[in-house]
Design an enzyme around this catalytic site. Structure first.
Site, PDB file in Angstrom:
ATOM      1  N   SER A 144       4.652  -4.884   1.389  1.00  0.00           N
ATOM      2  CA  SER A 144       4.324  -5.705   2.564  1.00  0.00           C
ATOM      3  C   SER A 144       4.147  -7.141   2.127  1.00  0.00           C
ATOM      4  CB  SER A 144       3.003  -5.191   3.154  1.00  0.00           C
ATOM      5  OG  SER A 144       2.441  -6.121   4.049  1.00  0.00           O
ATOM      6  N   TYR A 157      -5.699  -2.708   4.125  1.00  0.00           N
ATOM      7  CA  TYR A 157      -4.227  -2.676   4.054  1.00  0.00           C
ATOM      8  C   TYR A 157      -3.739  -3.560   2.911  1.00  0.00           C
ATOM      9  CZ  TYR A 157       0.593  -2.877   5.939  1.00  0.00           C
ATOM     10  OH  TYR A 157       1.958  -2.790   6.115  1.00  0.00           O
TER      11      TYR A 157
HETATM   12  P1  NAP Z   1       4.773   3.082  12.133  1.00  0.00           P
HETATM   13  O1  NAP Z   1       5.706   2.682  13.239  1.00  0.00           O
HETATM   14  O2  NAP Z   1       3.339   3.195  12.458  1.00  0.00           O
HETATM   15  O3  NAP Z   1       5.278   4.447  11.443  1.00  0.00           O
HETATM   16  C1  NAP Z   1       4.543   4.997  10.393  1.00  0.00           C
HETATM   17  C2  NAP Z   1       4.966   6.417  10.161  1.00  0.00           C
HETATM   18  O4  NAP Z   1       4.162   6.967   9.102  1.00  0.00           O
HETATM   19  C3  NAP Z   1       4.766   7.311  11.381  1.00  0.00           C
HETATM   20  O5  NAP Z   1       5.878   8.155  11.521  1.00  0.00           O
HETATM   21  C4  NAP Z   1       3.523   8.102  11.010  1.00  0.00           C
HETATM   22  O6  NAP Z   1       3.453   9.384  11.580  1.00  0.00           O
HETATM   23  C5  NAP Z   1       3.700   8.250   9.509  1.00  0.00           C
HETATM   24  N1  NAP Z   1       2.447   8.613   8.840  1.00  0.00           N
HETATM   25  C6  NAP Z   1       1.240   8.007   8.948  1.00  0.00           C
HETATM   26  N2  NAP Z   1       0.340   8.642   8.185  1.00  0.00           N
HETATM   27  C7  NAP Z   1       0.991   9.670   7.587  1.00  0.00           C
HETATM   28  C8  NAP Z   1       0.601  10.684   6.676  1.00  0.00           C
HETATM   29  N3  NAP Z   1      -0.660  10.777   6.236  1.00  0.00           N
HETATM   30  N4  NAP Z   1       1.530  11.564   6.265  1.00  0.00           N
HETATM   31  C9  NAP Z   1       2.799  11.504   6.714  1.00  0.00           C
HETATM   32  N5  NAP Z   1       3.234  10.574   7.580  1.00  0.00           N
HETATM   33  C10 NAP Z   1       2.336   9.662   8.012  1.00  0.00           C
HETATM   34  O7  NAP Z   1       4.918   2.051  10.965  1.00  0.00           O
HETATM   35  P2  NAP Z   1       6.142   1.121  10.528  1.00  0.00           P
HETATM   36  O8  NAP Z   1       5.893  -0.224  11.073  1.00  0.00           O
HETATM   37  O9  NAP Z   1       7.425   1.801  10.737  1.00  0.00           O
HETATM   38  O10 NAP Z   1       5.794   1.023   8.970  1.00  0.00           O
HETATM   39  C11 NAP Z   1       6.342   1.892   7.991  1.00  0.00           C
HETATM   40  C12 NAP Z   1       5.858   1.429   6.632  1.00  0.00           C
HETATM   41  O11 NAP Z   1       6.228   0.062   6.439  1.00  0.00           O
HETATM   42  C13 NAP Z   1       4.339   1.459   6.461  1.00  0.00           C
HETATM   43  O12 NAP Z   1       4.017   1.772   5.134  1.00  0.00           O
HETATM   44  C14 NAP Z   1       3.946   0.032   6.786  1.00  0.00           C
HETATM   45  O13 NAP Z   1       2.719  -0.321   6.234  1.00  0.00           O
HETATM   46  C15 NAP Z   1       5.086  -0.720   6.170  1.00  0.00           C
HETATM   47  N6  NAP Z   1       5.341  -2.061   6.686  1.00  0.00           N
HETATM   48  C16 NAP Z   1       5.452  -2.309   8.016  1.00  0.00           C
HETATM   49  C17 NAP Z   1       5.773  -3.604   8.442  1.00  0.00           C
HETATM   50  C18 NAP Z   1       5.937  -3.973   9.874  1.00  0.00           C
HETATM   51  O14 NAP Z   1       5.965  -5.187  10.158  1.00  0.00           O
HETATM   52  N7  NAP Z   1       6.086  -3.025  10.790  1.00  0.00           N
HETATM   53  C19 NAP Z   1       5.959  -4.592   7.498  1.00  0.00           C
HETATM   54  C20 NAP Z   1       5.811  -4.296   6.151  1.00  0.00           C
HETATM   55  C21 NAP Z   1       5.513  -3.022   5.753  1.00  0.00           C
HETATM   56  P3  NAP Z   1       2.605   9.705  12.914  1.00  0.00           P
HETATM   57  O15 NAP Z   1       3.383   9.170  14.042  1.00  0.00           O
HETATM   58  O16 NAP Z   1       2.515  11.176  12.921  1.00  0.00           O
HETATM   59  O17 NAP Z   1       1.263   9.026  12.764  1.00  0.00           O
HETATM   60  C1  GCO Z   2      -0.564  -7.425   9.981  1.00  0.00           C
HETATM   61  C2  GCO Z   2       0.754  -6.727  10.005  1.00  0.00           C
HETATM   62  C3  GCO Z   2       1.347  -6.655   8.627  1.00  0.00           C
HETATM   63  C4  GCO Z   2       2.708  -6.051   8.689  1.00  0.00           C
HETATM   64  C5  GCO Z   2       3.497  -6.111   7.425  1.00  0.00           C
HETATM   65  C6  GCO Z   2       3.731  -7.466   6.879  1.00  0.00           C
HETATM   66  O1  GCO Z   2      -1.421  -7.072  10.767  1.00  0.00           O
HETATM   67  O2  GCO Z   2      -0.684  -8.397   9.224  1.00  0.00           O
HETATM   68  O3  GCO Z   2       0.685  -5.482  10.593  1.00  0.00           O
HETATM   69  O4  GCO Z   2       0.522  -6.102   7.702  1.00  0.00           O
HETATM   70  O5  GCO Z   2       2.643  -4.724   9.132  1.00  0.00           O
HETATM   71  O6  GCO Z   2       2.992  -5.233   6.455  1.00  0.00           O
HETATM   72  O7  GCO Z   2       4.727  -7.403   5.877  1.00  0.00           O
END
Ligand code: NAP
Ligand code: GCO
Length: 247
Positions: A144, A157
């Protein structure tokens, strides 16, 4: 030879029922990989399988919580038997809790660390011995911007994703000699359910201040989509990155 080809590879993307994981899995399938994913309930797996099918992907879904070591070990054994040895692991499953640090309970802090940092440790630990035996492997940890930065309300986080960056470096250095490449992907701000609260309209109908901030600070002047990650994800999963490891 196409160095980005994933034909014949088994890719396990954790938490890939929707969001970033789903987008990455879809891109791997377009490059020829067999897709395996997990989620927390059979209901979510069934729903996701329908989405994969609608996208022309014959995916394999397993119910498994990434924080439960016994369940992860059993699931990895099942995947190995039913689908094949995992060639590509994406540690994607993750959560965020946006709470000012002094108001956050230790239990909530621990839960974020447990899913976002212990989870990738537990799943990687289960998969690496099979990769060593097979003679190669790719591990992609979804890090992230918070692996590098801090901001208000995301202490747990940021601690977890900062730790995940270091776990990535350690796996890369500890298992590189076994032809396992481990890299982190820091996606920027992507429009998914996780970030939906940051785009909620204000009571007066104006855009969320953080939404405005992200659009102002992102070079592309928009939120990313899971599809935007397909290039880097395929690169890090394929032979194209065989000499790339995040140390
Ligand atoms: P999301 O839409 O909330 O999806 C997260 C997924 O992880 C969901 O399918 C959730 O399942 C699953 N999950 C949560 N806890 C779990 C567990 N204990 N065991 C198995 N599965 C689990 O999140 P996203 O935005 O796609 O993010 C995916 C990854 O990228 C995360 O690690 C997040 O921190 C990272 N990320 C996100 C962003 C962003 O801007 N969106 C940026 C950088 C990094 P349920 O639906 O069953 O809860
Ligand atoms: C926040 C956001 C971020 C993003 C992402 C950034 O509240 O700052 O949710 O943490 O999910 O991980 O790269």
């Amino acid at each position: 030879m196409n160095p980005f080809d994933l034909t014949g590879k088994v890719a396990f993307v954790t938490g890939a029922a929707y969001g970033i994981g789903y987008g990455i899995a879809k891109s791997f399938a377009s490059a020829g990989a067999t897709i395996v994913f997990n989620d927390l309930s059979q209901e979510k797996i069934d729903e996701a399988l329908k989405s994969y099918k609608a996208d022309g992907i014959d995916a394999h879904g397993y119910v498994c919580d990434v924080t439960n070591e016994e369940a992860v070990n059993a699931t990895v054994a099942k995947i190995t038997e039913e689908v094949g040895v995992i060639d590509i692991l994406v540690n994607n499953a993750g959560i965020i809790k946006r709470v000012p640090m002094v108001e956050m309970s230790a239990a909530d802090f621990r839960q974020v660390i447990d899913i976002d940092l212990n989870g990738p440790f537990i799943v990687s630990k289960a998969v690496i011995p099979h990769m060593i035996e097979k003679g190669h492997g790719k591990i992609i940890n979804i890090c992230s911007m918070m692996s590098e930065l801090g901001r208000e309300t995301v202490s747990a986080y940021a601690a977890a994703k900062g730790g995940l960056k270091m776990l990535t470096k350690n796996i890369a250095s500890e298992y590189g000699e076994f032809n396992i490449q481990c890299n982190g992907l820091g996606p920027g701000y992507i429009a998914t359910p996780q970030t939906a609260p940051l785009r909620e309209l204000q009571e007066d109908g104006s855009r969320h201040p953080f939404d405005q901030f992200i659009i102002a600070k992102t070079p592309a002047a928009r939120w990313g989509t899971p599809e935007d990650l397909q290039g880097p994800a395929i690169f890090l999963a394929s032979d194209a990155s065989n000499f790339v490891s995040f140390m």
